[in-house]
Design a protein around this motif. Structure first.
Motif, PDB file in Angstrom:
ATOM      1  N   PHE A 151       0.836  -1.205   0.000  1.00 42.82           N
ATOM      2  CA  PHE A 151       0.000   0.000   0.000  1.00 42.82           C
ATOM      3  C   PHE A 151       0.873   1.258   0.000  1.00 42.82           C
ATOM      4  N   ARG A 152       1.886   1.266   0.861  1.00 39.31           N
ATOM      5  CA  ARG A 152       2.756   2.444   0.923  1.00 39.31           C
ATOM      6  C   ARG A 152       3.414   2.709  -0.424  1.00 39.31           C
ATOM      7  N   LYS A 153       3.860   1.641  -1.075  1.00 39.26           N
ATOM      8  CA  LYS A 153       4.532   1.784  -2.368  1.00 39.26           C
ATOM      9  C   LYS A 153       3.575   2.330  -3.421  1.00 39.26           C
ATOM     10  N   LYS A 154       2.374   1.738  -3.508  1.00 41.68           N
ATOM     11  CA  LYS A 154       1.402   2.173  -4.519  1.00 41.68           C
ATOM     12  C   LYS A 154       0.883   3.580  -4.215  1.00 41.68           C
ATOM     13  N   ALA A 155       0.633   3.874  -2.932  1.00 39.85           N
ATOM     14  CA  ALA A 155       0.126   5.194  -2.561  1.00 39.85           C
ATOM     15  C   ALA A 155       1.156   6.261  -2.889  1.00 39.85           C
ATOM     16  N   MET A 156       2.417   5.927  -2.698  1.00 40.51           N
ATOM     17  CA  MET A 156       3.478   6.868  -3.027  1.00 40.51           C
ATOM     18  C   MET A 156       3.540   7.104  -4.539  1.00 40.51           C
ATOM     19  N   GLU A 157       3.354   6.030  -5.310  1.00 41.51           N
ATOM     20  CA  GLU A 157       3.433   6.112  -6.775  1.00 41.51           C
ATOM     21  C   GLU A 157       2.323   6.977  -7.358  1.00 41.51           C
ATOM     22  N   TYR A 158       1.118   6.846  -6.809  1.00 41.63           N
ATOM     23  CA  TYR A 158      -0.028   7.552  -7.391  1.00 41.63           C
ATOM     24  C   TYR A 158      -0.478   8.765  -6.573  1.00 41.63           C
ATOM     25  N   HIS A 159       0.301   9.165  -5.572  1.00 41.39           N
ATOM     26  CA  HIS A 159      -0.115  10.263  -4.696  1.00 41.39           C
ATOM     27  C   HIS A 159      -0.323  11.546  -5.509  1.00 41.39           C
ATOM     28  N   PRO A 160      -1.416  12.294  -5.245  1.00 39.57           N
ATOM     29  CA  PRO A 160      -1.704  13.519  -5.999  1.00 39.57           C
ATOM     30  C   PRO A 160      -0.570  14.534  -5.972  1.00 39.57           C
ATOM     31  N   ASP A 161       0.204  14.584  -4.869  1.00 38.37           N
ATOM     32  CA  ASP A 161       1.306  15.535  -4.794  1.00 38.37           C
ATOM     33  C   ASP A 161       2.387  15.215  -5.822  1.00 38.37           C
ATOM     34  N   LYS A 162       2.513  13.924  -6.192  1.00 39.33           N
ATOM     35  CA  LYS A 162       3.515  13.536  -7.174  1.00 39.33           C
ATOM     36  C   LYS A 162       2.961  13.524  -8.592  1.00 39.33           C
ATOM     37  N   ASN A 163       1.642  13.585  -8.726  1.00 44.25           N
ATOM     38  CA  ASN A 163       0.993  13.540 -10.052  1.00 44.25           C
ATOM     39  C   ASN A 163      -0.047  14.649 -10.178  1.00 44.25           C
ATOM     40  N   PRO A 164       0.385  15.917 -10.047  1.00 37.45           N
ATOM     41  CA  PRO A 164      -0.584  17.015 -10.099  1.00 37.45           C
ATOM     42  C   PRO A 164      -1.345  17.070 -11.425  1.00 37.45           C
ATOM     43  N   GLY A 165      -2.674  17.118 -11.344  1.00 37.44           N
ATOM     44  CA  GLY A 165      -3.507  17.221 -12.541  1.00 37.44           C
ATOM     45  C   GLY A 165      -3.687  15.934 -13.310  1.00 37.44           C
ATOM     46  N   ASP A 166      -3.122  14.834 -12.833  1.00 39.76           N
ATOM     47  CA  ASP A 166      -3.219  13.543 -13.527  1.00 39.76           C
ATOM     48  C   ASP A 166      -4.454  12.801 -13.006  1.00 39.76           C
ATOM     49  N   LYS A 167      -5.530  12.836 -13.786  1.00 37.82           N
ATOM     50  CA  LYS A 167      -6.792  12.219 -13.360  1.00 37.82           C
ATOM     51  C   LYS A 167      -6.658  10.691 -13.244  1.00 37.82           C
ATOM     52  N   ALA A 168      -5.891  10.093 -14.160  1.00 38.04           N
ATOM     53  CA  ALA A 168      -5.716   8.640 -14.117  1.00 38.04           C
ATOM     54  C   ALA A 168      -5.018   8.227 -12.826  1.00 38.04           C
ATOM     55  N   ALA A 169      -3.977   8.972 -12.446  1.00 37.35           N
ATOM     56  CA  ALA A 169      -3.265   8.671 -11.198  1.00 37.35           C
ATOM     57  C   ALA A 169      -4.170   8.891  -9.994  1.00 37.35           C
ATOM     58  N   GLU A 170      -5.019   9.923 -10.080  1.00 43.92           N
ATOM     59  CA  GLU A 170      -5.958  10.199  -8.986  1.00 43.92           C
ATOM     60  C   GLU A 170      -6.924   9.034  -8.786  1.00 43.92           C
ATOM     61  N   GLU A 171      -7.424   8.467  -9.896  1.00 44.97           N
ATOM     62  CA  GLU A 171      -8.339   7.337  -9.792  1.00 44.97           C
ATOM     63  C   GLU A 171      -7.632   6.106  -9.225  1.00 44.97           C
ATOM     64  N   LYS A 172      -6.381   5.898  -9.661  1.00 42.99           N
ATOM     65  CA  LYS A 172      -5.622   4.762  -9.146  1.00 42.99           C
ATOM     66  C   LYS A 172      -5.330   4.933  -7.662  1.00 42.99           C
ATOM     67  N   PHE A 173      -5.086   6.173  -7.230  1.00 44.11           N
ATOM     68  CA  PHE A 173      -4.841   6.450  -5.812  1.00 44.11           C
ATOM     69  C   PHE A 173      -6.077   6.089  -4.995  1.00 44.11           C
ATOM     70  N   LYS A 174      -7.261   6.457  -5.511  1.00 39.32           N
ATOM     71  CA  LYS A 174      -8.506   6.113  -4.823  1.00 39.32           C
ATOM     72  C   LYS A 174      -8.696   4.594  -4.782  1.00 39.32           C
ATOM     73  N   GLU A 175      -8.367   3.933  -5.897  1.00 40.40           N
ATOM     74  CA  GLU A 175      -8.518   2.484  -5.988  1.00 40.40           C
ATOM     75  C   GLU A 175      -7.600   1.785  -4.987  1.00 40.40           C
ATOM     76  N   VAL A 176      -6.359   2.293  -4.853  1.00 38.05           N
ATOM     77  CA  VAL A 176      -5.396   1.723  -3.908  1.00 38.05           C
ATOM     78  C   VAL A 176      -5.893   1.889  -2.476  1.00 38.05           C
ATOM     79  N   ASN A 177      -6.418   3.075  -2.159  1.00 41.10           N
ATOM     80  CA  ASN A 177      -6.935   3.326  -0.813  1.00 41.10           C
ATOM     81  C   ASN A 177      -8.126   2.439  -0.489  1.00 41.10           C
ATOM     82  N   GLU A 178      -8.993   2.235  -1.498  1.00 37.55           N
ATOM     83  CA  GLU A 178     -10.160   1.372  -1.299  1.00 37.55           C
ATOM     84  C   GLU A 178      -9.724  -0.066  -1.030  1.00 37.55           C
TER      85      GLU A 178
END
Length: 388
Positions: A27-54
């Motif tokens: 989880f830590r690895k995936k959350a870090m990869e798709y975190h909004p702070d590291k992917n500003p404006g990237d909607k795909a990364a935002e969705e993956k971040f939500k999916e990882v959290n779920e």
């Protein structure tokens, strides 16, 4: 719909049956990869971040994970109904005993099929607070030598006025009159299997078993307040991009006396004006003149802490790389230190005056073609190619 969701283990890059530690690490690895702070404006990364959290929200909860492992998404989807009209998703007549059904559905519906009340104990017992993440940017030198940084983060903290009880000082919580402190209310429900007790969360106390008659004036009865907090962080020497520093107990406060979560600081490092970093090694490019390359020279080389002299041997070719051992970055763990690799680049002079151009021509005539072995070899190859 639940069927359209990806498998939670697949989302975290795990195999079914992964341990609690493996789930947390993934989880830590995936959350870090798709975190909004590291992917500003990237909607795909935002969705993956939500999916990882779920996915983590289910697999990190022992009871939810057990349901998911047995029933898939339907086991943790409150809208799934566990199947259609064929008797609880077709379990009827499938070889399950009444005890099996009581065990499976008791876990799922909180005692409706003779559950033991284990869910109530877990809900009202101490629960660990949520973990938090914060990305910070540091300079190249701070990453190499270490530093102390103050990090501001907005989070929930325990209310100091009521010490987290939610009750105004001088008052106390009282046992909920609706559920008698159990946090649950029971009602009888008829099913195809007979009459069962349906246990639901108490609407008065919302499952806590207690009510607050005089809420704290500071937190309004929640026991916590949301505020900006400044935390001192020790950056160890040797960190690099995407290094993670764990601060135990600096996450959200726990519930019902549970321990607080942790805060994970994710590091981003600025580029250096001269050096580039590859692990614990450093690379540096230095321009040299024709006479330095041809005749050899002592050149001044900057390192992380000092300037040193290095002798370039006569006849050094452009792009040659030299190594200075132990002049790189000290490893984050252990005593090993990387090396400094120096690449020399030949700089060709520009904006020559007429007199300077004449001297360059005179030098070329004086040296002659025999001094250029590579050029002569290339010329011979061309002659052979064209037969002349």
């Amino acid at each position: 719909m639940a069927d359209s969701k990806r498998d939670y283990y697949e989302v975290l890059g795990l195999k079914k049956g992964a341990s609690e530690e493996e789930i947390k690490k993934a989880f830590r690895k995936k959350a870090m990869e798709y975190h909004p702070d590291k992917n500003p404006g990237d909607k795909a990364a935002e969705e993956k971040f939500k999916e990882v959290n779920e996915a983590y929200g289910v697999l990190s909860d022992k009871q939810k994970k057990d349901l998911y492992d047995r029933f898939g998404h339907a086991g943790v989807d409150p809208n799934s109904g566990m199947g259609g009209a064929g008797g609880f998703g077709g379990f009827s007549g499938a070889g399950f005993s009444a005890e099996d059904l009581g065990s499976m559905f008791g876990d799922l519906f909180g005692g409706m099929f003779g559950g033991s009340g284990r869910g109530r104990a877990q809900r009202n017992g101490p629960r660990r607070g949520s973990d938090l993440q914060k990305s910070i940017r540091i300079t190249f030198d701070e990453a190499v030598f270490g530093a102390k940084k103050n990090v501001k983060i907005r989070k929930d903290v325990t209310c100091t006025r009521c010490n987290g009880t939610g009750a105004e000082p001088g008052t106390e919580k009282k046992t909920c009159p609706t559920c008698g402190g159990s946090g649950q209310v029971q009602s009888q429900q008829k099913t195809p299997f007979g009459s069962f007790m349906n246990v639901t969360t108490c609407p008065t106390c919302r499952g806590t078993g207690e009510i607050i008659e005089t809420p704290c004036k500071e937190c309004g009865g929640t026991g916590r307040i949301h505020k900006d907090v400044t935390i001192s962080v020790n950056i160890p020497a040797g960190v690099d991009n995407n290094s993670v520093i764990s601060l135990s107990g600096q996450g959200e406060p726990g519930v019902n006396g549970g321990p607080p979560g942790d805060l994970y600081i994710i590091i981003a490092v600025d580029k250096h004006e001269l050096f580039t970093r590859e692990g614990n090694d450093l690379r540096l490019e230095i321009p040299i003149t024709f006479d330095q390359a041809a005749l050899g020279a002592d050149i001044e080389v900057p390192t992380l802490q000092e300037k040193v002299r290095y002798k370039v041997p006569p006849g050094t070719q452009p792009g040659t790389v030299f190594r200075l051992k132990g002049k790189g970055v000290k490893a984050l763990r252990g005593n090993k230190t990387g090396d400094l690799f120096i690449k020399v680049n030949l700089e060709v002079p520009t904006k020559l005056s007429g007199e300077q151009k004449k001297k360059v021509k005179d030098m070329a005539s004086a040296i002659g073609p025999d001094a250029y072995a590579k050029k002569s070899k290339f010329g011979d190859a061309v002659k052979r190619l064209f037969g002349s």
